[in-house]
Write an enzyme that holds these catalytic residues in place. Structure first.
Site, PDB file in Angstrom:
ATOM      1  N   HIS A   1     -32.021 -84.262 -28.345  1.00  0.00           N
ATOM      2  CA  HIS A   1     -33.485 -84.257 -28.151  1.00  0.00           C
ATOM      3  C   HIS A   1     -33.942 -83.279 -27.052  1.00  0.00           C
ATOM      4  CE1 HIS A   1     -32.544 -87.313 -25.147  1.00  0.00           C
ATOM      5  NE2 HIS A   1     -32.482 -88.303 -26.005  1.00  0.00           N
TER       6      HIS A   1
ATOM      7  N   CYS B   1     -39.101 -94.148 -24.841  1.00  0.00           N
ATOM      8  CA  CYS B   1     -37.750 -94.577 -25.250  1.00  0.00           C
ATOM      9  C   CYS B   1     -37.603 -94.549 -26.755  1.00  0.00           C
ATOM     10  CB  CYS B   1     -37.452 -95.964 -24.727  1.00  0.00           C
ATOM     11  SG  CYS B   1     -38.618 -97.186 -25.271  1.00  0.00           S
TER      12      CYS B   1
ATOM     13  N   ASP C   1     -35.088 -90.211 -33.659  1.00  0.00           N
ATOM     14  CA  ASP C   1     -34.772 -91.055 -32.503  1.00  0.00           C
ATOM     15  C   ASP C   1     -35.524 -92.390 -32.643  1.00  0.00           C
ATOM     16  OD1 ASP C   1     -33.479 -91.742 -30.186  1.00  0.00           O
ATOM     17  OD2 ASP C   1     -34.722 -90.537 -28.851  1.00  0.00           O
TER      18      ASP C   1
ATOM     19  N   ALA D   1     -34.095 -93.921 -21.142  1.00  0.00           N
ATOM     20  CA  ALA D   1     -34.166 -95.361 -21.435  1.00  0.00           C
ATOM     21  C   ALA D   1     -32.778 -95.998 -21.516  1.00  0.00           C
ATOM     22  CB  ALA D   1     -34.922 -95.573 -22.741  1.00  0.00           C
TER      23      ALA D   1
END
Ligand code: ZN
Length: 424
Positions: free
Chosen positions: A241, A338, A303, A164
């Site tokens: 991540h 995202c 996140d 994203a």
């Protein structure tokens, strides 16, 4: 004298007044040294103290006893990757950065987070120059969770794994450290930089950043395993991540995911990996594989984006409009994930169920491991003697009852049992 306190304000005020007093947290279990033990927790001047030393050396006893009503007391949660929340996006809402950071820092207390790294996604240089100087490292308190320093996720990433991140702002590192300085300006307030290790000059830059005490995280990358290992050998200690924005695991070319099984770990290199266990970004089976391969490196990150704590609808992530629907956050008009809208408490709960792990394992992934990943485990992410008295009271299913920073109650859930203070 028994004093029943019903509001967080009253609890806070009481404990503030007792700041230099010896506080004894009773009727609790505490997470210490990788185990949940039945033991009192002792606090003075915002730090966890060894009661035996106090008894023997100073011959004094507690000034205040706090009945924890059977809570499990764990270190405060630490979130190393969070883009915003409560309507604020750190990369986008840059007209009043301090107010935005303040709002998020305060909101996070309700989720048990006592320290975090405000994260900036790939942005035009003016954003870094404006926002970064305002993301000052600071201790936590009633006004909000501590800020450990910014996490700069990009713009030095692989455009083919941009996720994203807006492609037009992704940069190369062809001029070495000068490339970073031109974009970021000062790196004084930076704790973590996520970069792609296959980029030109990555090795030198990883070394330079590491020398300055900045944690380098590998991510948004097409690196093969050897490129990832080179990054680790030169000082990177974290993977951003895991599974997301990197090639899927391949048995002949395992890529960054393969770092979890790398010989470098046996050789003593630290490899931590952020993982988003919101039930959307990472399949439970993938969580189990990662955890069983390298349990000590697992770091839960949210996140989270600006929509954390808000209704579904259209929100913002950096320069991009996003849509939140059905619990998923997507770049508007696409199917690109995202960032999450899960809070840290939910991520811990989901992780524990998905992996069928112990409470200790689940909690350490949000406390000890993130602290180790950024080198602050001597004072945070632990309830060892001498550490900061940042902790959470947890009830059944790890629900957050209350949050404490430097021995002070900074959040109390209205529905959960309230601690009772007793002055000695
Ligand atoms: Zn990312």
């Amino acid at each position: 004298m028994d004093i029943s306190r019903n509001t967080v304000d009253k609890i806070s005020k009481s404990v503030v007044n007792f700041h230099n007093k010896l506080l004894q947290f009773r009727k609790c279990q505490i997470l210490r040294d990788h185990a949940v033990i039945t033991e009192d927790l002792w606090v003075r001047n915002g730090k966890i103290v060894d009661p035996e030393k106090v008894f023997f050396d100073e011959k004094i006893t507690a000034d205040v006893q706090i009945d924890c009503k059977g809570a499990l007391v764990a270190p405060g949660f630490i979130d190393l990757q969070i883009n915003g929340g409560f309507g604020i996006d750190f990369s986008y809402n840059n007209h009043d950065v301090e107010a935005g950071v303040q709002k998020v820092a305060k909101g996070l207390l309700a989720h048990g987070v006592t320290a975090f790294c405000p994260t900036l996604v790939t942005s035009p240089p003016y954003v870094y120059l404006k926002v970064l100087p305002l993301l000052k490292i600071r201790p936590g308190g009633p006004e909000g969770a501590a800020i450990l320093g910014a996490h700069l996720e990009g713009p030095f990433i692989n455009v083919n794994k941009k996720g994203a991140h807006p492609a037009q702002y992704i940069q190369d590192m062809d001029r070495g450290l000068d490339s970073l300085q031109d974009v970021y300006g000062s790196i004084e307030n930076v704790r973590i930089v996520t970069l792609a290790p296959e980029l030109n000059n990555a090795v030198d830059i990883i070394e330079e950043l590491t020398k300055r005490g900045i944690t380098v995280s590998l991510g948004h990358s097409l690196a093969d395993l050897s490129e990832g290992e080179r990054g680790i050998q030169h000082g990177a200690t974290l993977i951003t991540h895991l599974f997301n924005a990197m090639p899927a695991f391949h048995h002949r070319d395992p890529g960054l995911v393969g770092l979890l099984g790398s010989d470098l770990i046996n050789d003593g290199h630290s490899v931590f990996y952020g993982i988003i266990s919101d039930g959307i970004h990472t399949h439970p089976a993938a969580l189990r594989i990662a955890h069983s391969t390298h349990p000590d490196g697992l770091v839960l990150v949210t996140d989270a984006i600006s929509a954390l704590g808000l209704e579904e609808g259209t929100h913002q992530l950096g320069q991009l409009a996003i849509e939140v629907k059905g619990g998923r956050a997507l770049v508007a008009g696409t199917e690109t994930l995202c960032g999450s809208i899960a809070n840290m408490n939910q991520c811990i709960q989901f992780f524990m169920k998905a992996v069928s792990c112990s409470v200790v394992t689940a909690l350490e992934a949000a406390t000890l491991h993130p602290a180790q990943a950024v080198g602050i485990h001597d004072r945070k992410g632990t309830l060892s003697f001498g550490a900061d008295a940042d902790f959470v009271f947890l009830g059944e299913d790890l629900k957050v009852w209350s949050t404490w920073i430097a021995g002070e109650c900074v959040y109390q859930d209205t529905e959960s049992p309230h601690p009772t203070l007793r002055l000695i």
